[in-house]
Design a protein around this motif. Structure first.
Motif, PDB file in Angstrom:
ATOM      1  N   ASP A 173     -31.529  12.183  22.827  1.00  0.00           N
ATOM      2  CA  ASP A 173     -32.365  11.938  23.877  1.00  0.00           C
ATOM      3  C   ASP A 173     -33.353  10.966  24.418  1.00  0.00           C
ATOM      4  OD1 ASP A 173     -32.695  14.768  26.115  1.00  0.00           O
ATOM      5  OD2 ASP A 173     -32.714  15.494  24.585  1.00  0.00           O
ATOM      6  N   GLY A 174     -32.780   9.921  22.856  1.00  0.00           N
ATOM      7  CA  GLY A 174     -32.916   9.017  22.864  1.00  0.00           C
ATOM      8  C   GLY A 174     -34.453   9.239  21.115  1.00  0.00           C
ATOM      9  N   PHE A 175     -34.662   7.501  20.714  1.00  0.00           N
ATOM     10  CA  PHE A 175     -35.254   7.711  19.662  1.00  0.00           C
ATOM     11  C   PHE A 175     -36.999   6.964  20.050  1.00  0.00           C
ATOM     12  CE2 PHE A 175     -31.365   7.921  18.449  1.00  0.00           C
ATOM     13  CZ  PHE A 175     -30.934   8.559  17.141  1.00  0.00           C
ATOM     14  N   VAL A 176     -38.194   7.377  19.620  1.00  0.00           N
ATOM     15  CA  VAL A 176     -39.461   6.295  19.792  1.00  0.00           C
ATOM     16  C   VAL A 176     -39.788   5.655  17.905  1.00  0.00           C
ATOM     17  CG1 VAL A 176     -40.334   7.548  21.786  1.00  0.00           C
ATOM     18  CG2 VAL A 176     -40.546   8.337  19.502  1.00  0.00           C
ATOM     19  N   LEU A 177     -40.019   4.624  18.696  1.00  0.00           N
ATOM     20  CA  LEU A 177     -40.772   4.070  16.284  1.00  0.00           C
ATOM     21  C   LEU A 177     -41.891   4.099  17.024  1.00  0.00           C
ATOM     22  CD1 LEU A 177     -39.985   2.098  15.007  1.00  0.00           C
ATOM     23  CD2 LEU A 177     -41.130   0.054  16.656  1.00  0.00           C
ATOM     24  N   ALA A 178     -42.426   4.937  15.095  1.00  0.00           N
ATOM     25  CA  ALA A 178     -44.087   5.622  15.531  1.00  0.00           C
ATOM     26  C   ALA A 178     -44.129   4.636  14.254  1.00  0.00           C
ATOM     27  CB  ALA A 178     -43.560   7.206  15.738  1.00  0.00           C
ATOM     28  N   ILE A 179     -45.629   4.583  14.322  1.00  0.00           N
ATOM     29  CA  ILE A 179     -46.229   4.298  12.802  1.00  0.00           C
ATOM     30  C   ILE A 179     -46.699   5.542  12.565  1.00  0.00           C
ATOM     31  CG2 ILE A 179     -45.517   2.160  12.870  1.00  0.00           C
ATOM     32  CD1 ILE A 179     -48.568   1.806  13.206  1.00  0.00           C
ATOM     33  N   ARG A 180     -47.665   6.179  11.297  1.00  0.00           N
ATOM     34  CA  ARG A 180     -48.406   6.725  10.399  1.00  0.00           C
ATOM     35  C   ARG A 180     -49.801   6.430  10.361  1.00  0.00           C
ATOM     36  NH1 ARG A 180     -45.811  12.079  10.395  1.00  0.00           N
ATOM     37  NH2 ARG A 180     -43.410  11.880  10.110  1.00  0.00           N
ATOM     38  N   HIS A 181     -51.103   6.665  11.097  1.00  0.00           N
ATOM     39  CA  HIS A 181     -52.327   6.457  10.601  1.00  0.00           C
ATOM     40  C   HIS A 181     -53.052   7.694   9.618  1.00  0.00           C
ATOM     41  CE1 HIS A 181     -56.306   4.577  10.538  1.00  0.00           C
ATOM     42  NE2 HIS A 181     -56.090   2.861  10.421  1.00  0.00           N
ATOM     43  N   ALA A 182     -53.402   7.199   8.661  1.00  0.00           N
ATOM     44  CA  ALA A 182     -54.152   8.229   7.881  1.00  0.00           C
ATOM     45  C   ALA A 182     -55.321   9.509   8.821  1.00  0.00           C
ATOM     46  CB  ALA A 182     -54.916   7.778   6.771  1.00  0.00           C
ATOM     47  N   GLU A 183     -55.688   7.924   9.650  1.00  0.00           N
ATOM     48  CA  GLU A 183     -57.332   8.792  10.574  1.00  0.00           C
ATOM     49  C   GLU A 183     -56.818   9.129  11.895  1.00  0.00           C
ATOM     50  OE1 GLU A 183     -61.119   7.462  12.260  1.00  0.00           O
ATOM     51  OE2 GLU A 183     -60.277   6.246  11.044  1.00  0.00           O
ATOM     52  N   HIS A 184     -55.914   8.700  12.446  1.00  0.00           N
ATOM     53  CA  HIS A 184     -55.674   8.423  14.262  1.00  0.00           C
ATOM     54  C   HIS A 184     -54.150   9.223  13.810  1.00  0.00           C
ATOM     55  CE1 HIS A 184     -59.195   6.381  15.461  1.00  0.00           C
ATOM     56  NE2 HIS A 184     -57.840   5.439  14.392  1.00  0.00           N
ATOM     57  N   GLY A 185     -53.636   9.480  12.665  1.00  0.00           N
ATOM     58  CA  GLY A 185     -51.501   9.919  13.257  1.00  0.00           C
ATOM     59  C   GLY A 185     -50.656   9.213  13.643  1.00  0.00           C
ATOM     60  N   LEU A 186     -50.214   9.602  14.159  1.00  0.00           N
ATOM     61  CA  LEU A 186     -49.354   9.392  14.650  1.00  0.00           C
ATOM     62  C   LEU A 186     -49.087   8.158  16.199  1.00  0.00           C
ATOM     63  CD1 LEU A 186     -45.804  11.258  14.714  1.00  0.00           C
ATOM     64  CD2 LEU A 186     -46.056   9.261  13.297  1.00  0.00           C
ATOM     65  N   ASP A 193     -48.167  -3.044  25.226  1.00  0.00           N
ATOM     66  CA  ASP A 193     -49.216  -3.265  24.356  1.00  0.00           C
ATOM     67  C   ASP A 193     -49.367  -2.690  22.724  1.00  0.00           C
ATOM     68  OD1 ASP A 193     -50.810  -3.541  26.214  1.00  0.00           O
ATOM     69  OD2 ASP A 193     -50.047  -1.810  26.967  1.00  0.00           O
ATOM     70  N   GLY A 194     -47.223  -2.363  22.229  1.00  0.00           N
ATOM     71  CA  GLY A 194     -47.860  -2.055  20.951  1.00  0.00           C
ATOM     72  C   GLY A 194     -47.447  -1.359  20.478  1.00  0.00           C
ATOM     73  N   PHE A 195     -48.329  -0.353  19.361  1.00  0.00           N
ATOM     74  CA  PHE A 195     -48.733   1.404  18.999  1.00  0.00           C
ATOM     75  C   PHE A 195     -49.407   1.836  19.954  1.00  0.00           C
ATOM     76  CE2 PHE A 195     -46.229  -0.862  15.455  1.00  0.00           C
ATOM     77  CZ  PHE A 195     -44.922   0.059  15.336  1.00  0.00           C
ATOM     78  N   ASP A 196     -48.940   2.311  20.918  1.00  0.00           N
ATOM     79  CA  ASP A 196     -50.133   3.689  21.420  1.00  0.00           C
ATOM     80  C   ASP A 196     -49.807   4.835  21.431  1.00  0.00           C
ATOM     81  OD1 ASP A 196     -51.851   3.852  23.313  1.00  0.00           O
ATOM     82  OD2 ASP A 196     -51.451   2.118  25.077  1.00  0.00           O
ATOM     83  N   ARG A 197     -49.991   5.805  22.757  1.00  0.00           N
ATOM     84  CA  ARG A 197     -49.934   6.802  22.410  1.00  0.00           C
ATOM     85  C   ARG A 197     -48.488   7.459  22.836  1.00  0.00           C
ATOM     86  NH1 ARG A 197     -53.165   5.428  26.352  1.00  0.00           N
ATOM     87  NH2 ARG A 197     -52.918   6.118  28.871  1.00  0.00           N
ATOM     88  N   LEU A 198     -48.269   8.393  22.669  1.00  0.00           N
ATOM     89  CA  LEU A 198     -46.386   8.896  22.944  1.00  0.00           C
ATOM     90  C   LEU A 198     -46.576   9.177  24.614  1.00  0.00           C
ATOM     91  CD1 LEU A 198     -43.662  10.095  22.178  1.00  0.00           C
ATOM     92  CD2 LEU A 198     -44.418  12.858  22.088  1.00  0.00           C
ATOM     93  N   SER A 199     -47.186   9.282  25.529  1.00  0.00           N
ATOM     94  CA  SER A 199     -46.968   9.266  26.972  1.00  0.00           C
ATOM     95  C   SER A 199     -46.028   7.598  27.330  1.00  0.00           C
ATOM     96  CB  SER A 199     -47.969   9.653  27.649  1.00  0.00           C
ATOM     97  OG  SER A 199     -48.892   8.611  27.868  1.00  0.00           O
ATOM     98  N   ARG A 200     -46.451   6.981  26.836  1.00  0.00           N
ATOM     99  CA  ARG A 200     -46.228   5.140  26.792  1.00  0.00           C
ATOM    100  C   ARG A 200     -45.119   5.072  26.303  1.00  0.00           C
ATOM    101  NH1 ARG A 200     -51.409   1.371  27.394  1.00  0.00           N
ATOM    102  NH2 ARG A 200     -49.727   0.307  28.527  1.00  0.00           N
ATOM    103  N   ALA A 201     -44.823   5.096  25.136  1.00  0.00           N
ATOM    104  CA  ALA A 201     -43.774   4.897  24.365  1.00  0.00           C
ATOM    105  C   ALA A 201     -42.614   4.695  25.368  1.00  0.00           C
ATOM    106  CB  ALA A 201     -43.488   6.157  24.044  1.00  0.00           C
ATOM    107  N   ARG A 202     -41.962   3.577  24.638  1.00  0.00           N
ATOM    108  CA  ARG A 202     -40.639   3.014  24.771  1.00  0.00           C
ATOM    109  C   ARG A 202     -39.317   4.504  24.619  1.00  0.00           C
ATOM    110  NH1 ARG A 202     -37.354  -2.563  23.051  1.00  0.00           N
ATOM    111  NH2 ARG A 202     -35.152  -2.030  24.410  1.00  0.00           N
ATOM    112  N   VAL A 203     -38.305   4.453  25.151  1.00  0.00           N
ATOM    113  CA  VAL A 203     -37.499   5.718  24.343  1.00  0.00           C
ATOM    114  C   VAL A 203     -36.215   4.135  24.140  1.00  0.00           C
ATOM    115  CG1 VAL A 203     -36.207   7.603  24.514  1.00  0.00           C
ATOM    116  CG2 VAL A 203     -38.377   7.529  25.922  1.00  0.00           C
ATOM    117  N   PHE A 204     -35.554   4.353  23.518  1.00  0.00           N
ATOM    118  CA  PHE A 204     -34.359   3.642  22.250  1.00  0.00           C
ATOM    119  C   PHE A 204     -33.291   4.295  22.486  1.00  0.00           C
ATOM    120  CE2 PHE A 204     -38.541   1.064  20.839  1.00  0.00           C
ATOM    121  CZ  PHE A 204     -37.852   0.286  20.937  1.00  0.00           C
ATOM    122  N   SER A 205     -31.979   4.013  23.238  1.00  0.00           N
ATOM    123  CA  SER A 205     -31.084   4.422  23.274  1.00  0.00           C
ATOM    124  C   SER A 205     -31.121   3.977  20.949  1.00  0.00           C
ATOM    125  CB  SER A 205     -29.585   3.830  23.690  1.00  0.00           C
ATOM    126  OG  SER A 205     -29.969   2.414  23.167  1.00  0.00           O
TER     127      SER A 205
END
Length: 233
Positions: A173-186, A193-205
């Motif tokens: 079903d594709g991949f998303v690019l994520a970063i982990r933040h100690a305070e804010h999580g993924l 907009d760069g890194f944001d919430r999951l609902s706005r993520a680009r899904v990559f093949s």
């Protein structure tokens, strides 16, 4: 000799004004599909269809009903491949419209609903394909999702392929690019907009992910995460 069928049957609730518009559109389509009706009769009928019809389906210099042609997959065959039945308006002025057929025009019905039944949107319907002989590959179906902005189509064949792919490999079903933040999580990458919430993520093949130039956005490295299977399946 054998026969294939594309079947659908469903109802939707529209306003009384939309039901009246749908009746006028269906009548006009019946007229333009009749080779015995000349241009003078079409012009006379066009004069009665109303301003709302003319605004939705603007005429051309060649024919008053050319605006209807983009409802159909093939403009050379402008016909409704289904029956339409109208209920009576209820106390709130709403009407149930029932569409059905055994050689159902899926794309035509979707276009008609999007153009003429805006109050019912978002709306969707299912369809089935079958055969009067038990032949492999002749059975299936699908669905249509209609919004004001777009019409989306899905088939059981594609859904089956995706389900099988999930059983064979992660990331079907594709991949998303994520970063982990100690305070804010993924947070997840989107191209606006760069890194944001999951609902706005680009899904990559898988191929897109392999060739993407991963940005450096924080002290923590970005990582690829496989999307989970869709809830529908």
């Amino acid at each position: 000799m054998s026969n294939s069928y594309t079947k659908a049957a469903f109802g939707l609730v529209v306003t009384a004004a939309e039901a009246d518009l749908l009746r006028r559109v269906a009548a006009a389509i019946e007229m333009i599909g009749d080779a015995d009706i000349g241009i003078d009769a079409l012009e006379a009928h066009y004069a009665t269809v109303g301003a709302d019809f003319a605004a939705l389906f603007p005429r051309t210099e060649f024919s008053p009903f050319d605006g209807l042609l983009d409802l159909f997959p093939d403009e050379n065959y402008p016909m409704l491949d289904f029956d339409i039945h109208f209920g009576e308006p209820d106390a709130a002025g709403q009407v149930i419209v029932f569409l059905s057929g055994e050689q159902f025009g899926i794309e035509t019905a979707a276009n008609l609903i999007q153009r003429c039944a805006r109050s019912a949107l978002p709306f969707g319907f299912e369809w089935a394909s079958d055969h009067d002989r038990l032949r492999a590959g002749e059975f299936g179906g699908g669905y249509v999702v209609i919004t004001e902005a777009a019409i989306g189509y899905g088939s059981t064949g594609r859904m089956l392929d995706r389900a099988l792919a999930r059983s064979r490999a992660e990331g079907a079903d594709g991949f998303v690019l994520a970063i982990r933040h100690a305070e804010h999580g993924l947070s997840f990458w989107n191209d606006t907009d760069g890194f944001d919430r999951l609902s706005r993520a680009r899904v990559f093949s898988e191929a897109e992910a392999a060739n993407f130039d991963v940005p450096i956005a924080s002290a923590e490295p970005a990582e690829w995460l496989a999307m989970p299977a869709a809830l529908l399946l």
